[in-house]
Scaffold this active site. Structure first.
Site, PDB file in Angstrom:
ATOM      1  N   GLU A  16       0.770  -1.290   0.055  1.00 13.56           N
ATOM      2  CA  GLU A  16       0.088  -0.164  -0.163  1.00 13.56           C
ATOM      3  C   GLU A  16       0.866   1.284   0.010  1.00 13.56           C
ATOM      4  OE1 GLU A  16      -3.480  -0.744   2.997  1.00 13.56           O
ATOM      5  OE2 GLU A  16      -2.368  -2.353   3.302  1.00 13.56           O
ATOM      6  N   SER A 152      -6.815  -2.167   2.137  1.00 12.74           N
ATOM      7  CA  SER A 152      -6.946  -1.772   0.819  1.00 12.74           C
ATOM      8  C   SER A 152      -7.875  -2.843   0.080  1.00 12.74           C
ATOM      9  CB  SER A 152      -5.985  -1.393   0.152  1.00 12.74           C
ATOM     10  OG  SER A 152      -5.249  -0.037   0.730  1.00 12.74           O
ATOM     11  N   TYR A 222      -9.597   3.458  -4.903  1.00 11.09           N
ATOM     12  CA  TYR A 222      -8.779   4.438  -5.142  1.00 11.09           C
ATOM     13  C   TYR A 222      -8.856   5.313  -6.615  1.00 11.09           C
ATOM     14  CZ  TYR A 222      -7.004   2.946  -0.821  1.00 11.09           C
ATOM     15  OH  TYR A 222      -6.873   2.455   0.723  1.00 11.09           O
ATOM     16  N   ARG A 261     -10.995   3.801  11.614  1.00 12.75           N
ATOM     17  CA  ARG A 261     -12.166   3.820  10.923  1.00 12.75           C
ATOM     18  C   ARG A 261     -12.650   2.198  11.198  1.00 12.75           C
ATOM     19  NH1 ARG A 261     -10.117   3.164   5.777  1.00 12.75           N
ATOM     20  NH2 ARG A 261     -10.924   0.885   5.760  1.00 12.75           N
ATOM     21  N   ASP A 263     -15.299  -0.628   9.714  1.00  8.80           N
ATOM     22  CA  ASP A 263     -15.952  -1.134   8.542  1.00  8.80           C
ATOM     23  C   ASP A 263     -17.119  -2.080   8.894  1.00  8.80           C
ATOM     24  OD1 ASP A 263     -14.386   0.363   6.932  1.00  8.80           O
ATOM     25  OD2 ASP A 263     -12.930  -1.316   6.625  1.00  8.80           O
ATOM     26  N   GLU A 276     -14.038  -4.972  10.096  1.00  7.57           N
ATOM     27  CA  GLU A 276     -12.528  -4.831  10.637  1.00  7.57           C
ATOM     28  C   GLU A 276     -12.591  -3.374  11.219  1.00  7.57           C
ATOM     29  OE1 GLU A 276      -9.963  -4.457   7.004  1.00  7.57           O
ATOM     30  OE2 GLU A 276     -11.276  -5.996   6.507  1.00  7.57           O
ATOM     31  N   ASN A 278      -9.602  -0.178  11.180  1.00  3.08           N
ATOM     32  CA  ASN A 278      -8.530   0.477  10.549  1.00  3.08           C
ATOM     33  C   ASN A 278      -7.584   1.477  11.594  1.00  3.08           C
ATOM     34  OD1 ASN A 278      -6.472   2.006   8.738  1.00  3.08           O
ATOM     35  ND2 ASN A 278      -7.232   0.881   7.019  1.00  3.08           N
ATOM     36  N   GLY A 282      -7.053   5.774   5.540  1.00  2.00           N
ATOM     37  CA  GLY A 282      -6.579   6.530   4.363  1.00  2.00           C
ATOM     38  C   GLY A 282      -6.997   7.885   4.599  1.00  2.00           C
TER      39      GLY A 282
END
Length: 315
Positions: A16, A152, A222, A261, A263, A276, A278, A282
């Site tokens: 990443e 990602s 992205y 963050r 999900d 999950e 993070n 990002g």
């Protein structure tokens, strides 16, 4: 209190890397817009000498993937006595390993899809065909396959037919030595970001993700224009409240700090399922946390500045 020297740490050598560099440039530009002296640095062989010779007031890590999110770099920053934004190394290690994080949040009362986590050696030792058959018998179809560590959506795929599972495992093992195979939950995919303000975690508006082909993969994340984002997410008030509570529970239960963050999937009955979390979200132009910051009426640069300033007052 002012920031005289800030380092934004991006890049590294994970899969990443390019996304991390984009995140780093976004955070750097946002801070410079506030006239904060900031330097964008890569996680390379020159980093430790530069941090030792010219110690910053604080570091803002936006390293994605291994080292950046598994706690390794943060352990090194702790050794140097450098303050940084984000979760401490021990919390990162728990959150980074998806099966472990699922177990922790399940004990805290969150729903999370039934799953198995298997290293590639199990398929070699016990016979791939037999193991795959047992996975389908135990979890049913459809399934979601992803590496136990990583981000990602690299190596992730949805399996609808038994014949697709073998290829999904091969794709997963290209990015890691162990696979997490989950029961696929149909519903609305959302992300709820949490930032800490005035010492308290605050959930930002949920971002709904409508990806082409129903898979929010690397390209969908992205490449601008490939995915539709709806903020705030189109949820009932009760579901929105449960999603907010789930993200805050995950943030607190996993011992995270400053920002995260989570999900989630909201099924047709309005039940919220943890996927999950993070620890280094990002920060690119297509990323979810900056979108939520904007919809909440906040400025990204000011949020980043405040998180950095918090490090200066933390003992």
């Amino acid at each position: 209190m002012e920031l005289g020297h800030v380092v934004v740490l991006a890049g590294g050598l994970s899969y990443e890397r390019e996304v991390s560099l984009r995140s780093g440039r976004r955070v750097t530009d946002a801070l410079r817009a506030l006239d904060i002296p900031v330097e964008l640095r890569d996680a390379d062989a020159t980093l430790l000498d530069s941090l030792t010779d010219d110690p910053p007031d604080a570091v803002f890590p936006v390293l994605h993937g291994a080292a950046g999110e598994d706690g390794s770099i943060r352990d090194v920053l702790d050794l140097l006595g450098v303050r940084y934004v984000g979760a401490r190394a021990d919390a990162c290690r728990v959150a980074w390993d998806k099966p472990t994080a699922k177990s922790v949040v399940r004990r805290a009362g969150l729903r999370t899809p039934d799953s198995v986590a298997l290293p590639k050696e199990v398929f070699h030792d016990l016979g791939a065909a037999s193991v795959l058959d047992q996975i389908i018998r135990g979890l049913g179809l459809p399934l979601f396959v992803k590496p136990t560590r990583g981000g990602s959506a690299l190596g992730a795929s949805v399996v609808h037919e038994p014949s697709e599972l073998s290829a999904a495992m091969v794709g997963c093992f290209a990015y890691g030595d162990a696979a997490l195979v989950e029961r696929y939950i149909e519903g609305t995919e959302i992300a709820v970001s949490v930032i800490e303000r005035n010492g308290r975690p605050q959930a930002l508006p949920a971002v709904e993700i409508v990806a082409p082909g129903a898979l929010y993969n690397y390209t969908a994340r992205y490449d601008a224009g490939d995915t539709e984002f709806v903020t705030p997410a189109r949820l009932t008030p009760d579901a929105a409240e449960r999603a907010t509570a789930a993200a805050l529970t995950a943030h607190r239960t996993l011992g995270l700090r400053d920002l995260s963050r989570t999900d989630l999937i909201v099924d047709p009955d309005g039940e919220v399922h943890f996927l999950e979390v993070n620890v280094a979200p990002g920060m690119t132009e297509t990323s979810l946390l900056p979108r939520a910051v904007s919809v909440a009426g906040l400025d990204l640069g000011e949020v980043c500045r405040d998180l950095l300033l918090t490090q200066l007052t933390t003992t």
